[in-house]
Design a protein around this motif. Structure first.
Motif, mmCIF file in Angstrom:
data_model
loop_
_atom_site.group_PDB
_atom_site.id
_atom_site.type_symbol
_atom_site.label_atom_id
_atom_site.label_comp_id
_atom_site.label_asym_id
_atom_site.label_seq_id
_atom_site.Cartn_x
_atom_site.Cartn_y
_atom_site.Cartn_z
ATOM 1 N N HIS A 20 -1.166 0.127 -3.158
ATOM 2 C CA HIS A 20 -1.761 0.880 -1.980
ATOM 3 C C HIS A 20 -0.445 1.175 -1.025
ATOM 4 O O HIS A 20 0.058 0.041 -0.763
ATOM 5 C CB HIS A 20 -2.906 0.346 -1.190
ATOM 6 N N PRO A 21 -0.237 2.319 -0.631
ATOM 7 C CA PRO A 21 1.294 2.559 0.347
ATOM 8 C C PRO A 21 1.071 1.804 1.538
ATOM 9 O O PRO A 21 1.982 1.612 2.188
ATOM 10 C CB PRO A 21 1.425 4.051 0.032
ATOM 11 N N THR A 22 -0.350 1.761 2.163
ATOM 12 C CA THR A 22 -0.454 1.503 3.711
ATOM 13 C C THR A 22 -1.361 0.190 4.058
ATOM 14 O O THR A 22 -1.118 -0.190 5.019
ATOM 15 C CB THR A 22 -1.075 2.745 4.237
ATOM 16 N N LYS A 23 -1.649 -0.342 2.932
ATOM 17 C CA LYS A 23 -2.618 -1.541 3.285
ATOM 18 C C LYS A 23 -1.649 -2.696 3.483
ATOM 19 O O LYS A 23 -0.183 -2.636 3.199
ATOM 20 C CB LYS A 23 -3.355 -2.080 2.190
ATOM 21 N N PRO A 24 -1.974 -3.630 4.546
ATOM 22 C CA PRO A 24 -1.068 -4.705 4.712
ATOM 23 C C PRO A 24 -0.301 -5.522 3.461
ATOM 24 O O PRO A 24 -1.240 -5.781 2.394
ATOM 25 C CB PRO A 24 -1.950 -5.821 5.628
#
Length: 327
Positions: A20-24
């Protein structure tokens, strides 16, 4: 999953690896699914925002209505401690000690009569219904009586090290002390040696107890009057070079004379040398000329809270495991 922003980063066989590009911390979170195109709605409620380093390994498995299995894994990059396992309190607690002592007695009886170690361990483990970790502990504690006696005869008192060089079986000594400092199980063998059941499996990772263990080794050998400590590390083990650098930095800062050698087989080097060695490896102890019980001395004198498990009613190798002999 794709609606939530996950994309397929790579494919291995029937497994597809999503990121996922934006998950922490996306680089530390990997979601793997067995190759099916349907995503059950129940799985979309899995909390992908969990902290990846909150626990060493997190694995969740669910099956949808068609019986398809999904695996979600968050792999931590760091190992905080060495040796301690979640079920050790149960496996090596007071209630288990009588059965373990009976098992190690049976195993030693078989070894004294020439039975192969592996077969004897399996036989005793099956008879006493022991787990694999308990069987591993038994195999590290037990040895034939003749071998234990020969090892004691070759053991030196630390007083004989003054003005001499000491060669260390690096990973062997270090992991025992790391386990003792971390509260892991440390076993007292029939020959008086302290052994851990942690294992590094061809990959070494620095833990919180690494630096304290190095300092204990340096301070103890300096007190004994050792002129130089030469470490021997397994070259094929990952991160051996980093550990070598750490040992050099620690020794330089404290003013200790330490050298580190990376070789493919430290065991061969140690059992062929005329120098005094420090190890608890039974194979090396059976072939070496002289050795000192460094790990047990440090545990007895500097780590009073170590979890030392003695499966021998006579206390293993006797008081402090020390048998004096002049080199």
């Amino acid at each position: 999953m794709q609606d939530d922003g996950w994309f397929c980063a790579r494919t291995g066989g029937s497994h597809r690896h999503f990121k996922h590009p934006t998950k922490p911390n996306p680089s530390r979170m990997q979601v793997t699914r067995v190759g099916h195109s349907h995503v059950p709605p129940q799985l979309r409620r899995v909390n992908y925002d969990m902290a990846p380093l909150s626990r060493p390994v997190f694995i969740a498995s669910r099956a949808d209505f068609s019986g398809r299995l999904w695996h979600f894994a968050a792999m931590a990059r760091q190992q905080a401690h060495r040796g301690a396992a979640p079920k050790d309190n149960q496996l090596f607690g007071p209630r288990q000690l009588p059965a373990l002592r009976a098992a190690v007695h049976d195993l030693c009886w078989l070894l004294d009569r020439g039975y192969a170690a592996h077969s004897a361990t399996e036989l005793v483990g099956n008879r006493h219904n022991l787990t694999s970790r308990q069987r591993q502990a038994l195999s590290r504690c037990a040895c034939p009586a003749a071998a234990a006696q020969l090892r004691r005869q070759r053991q030196l008192d630390p007083a004989g090290l003054r003005g001499r060089e000491l060669w260390l079986d690096g990973y062997n000594v270090l992991t025992v002390l790391e386990s003792a400092l971390a509260g892991g199980v440390v076993l007292l063998g029939r020959d008086g040696c302290c052994r851990d059941i942690a294992g590094i499996h061809r990959r070494y990772r620095k833990v919180n107890e690494t630096l304290p263990a190095l300092r204990l080794i340096g301070e103890t050998t300096a007190t004994w009057g050792v002129t130089c400590c030469r470490w021997w590390l397994d070259k094929p083990v990952s991160n051996s070079g980093r550990l070598k650098t750490l040992i050099h930095e620690t020794a330089t800062a404290a003013g200790w004379n330490m050298t580190v050698e990376l070789v493919f087989s430290p065991d061969h080097v140690l059992w062929e040398t005329d120098q005094i060695i420090a190890t608890s490896d039974g194979v090396v102890l059976d072939r070496c000329r002289h050795w000192v019980n460094l790990a047990r001395h440090i545990i007895a004198e500097r780590i009073p809270r170590a979890r030392l498990v003695d499966l021998f009613l006579d206390g293993g190798g006797g008081p402090d495991g020390v048998v004096a002999e002049k080199p």
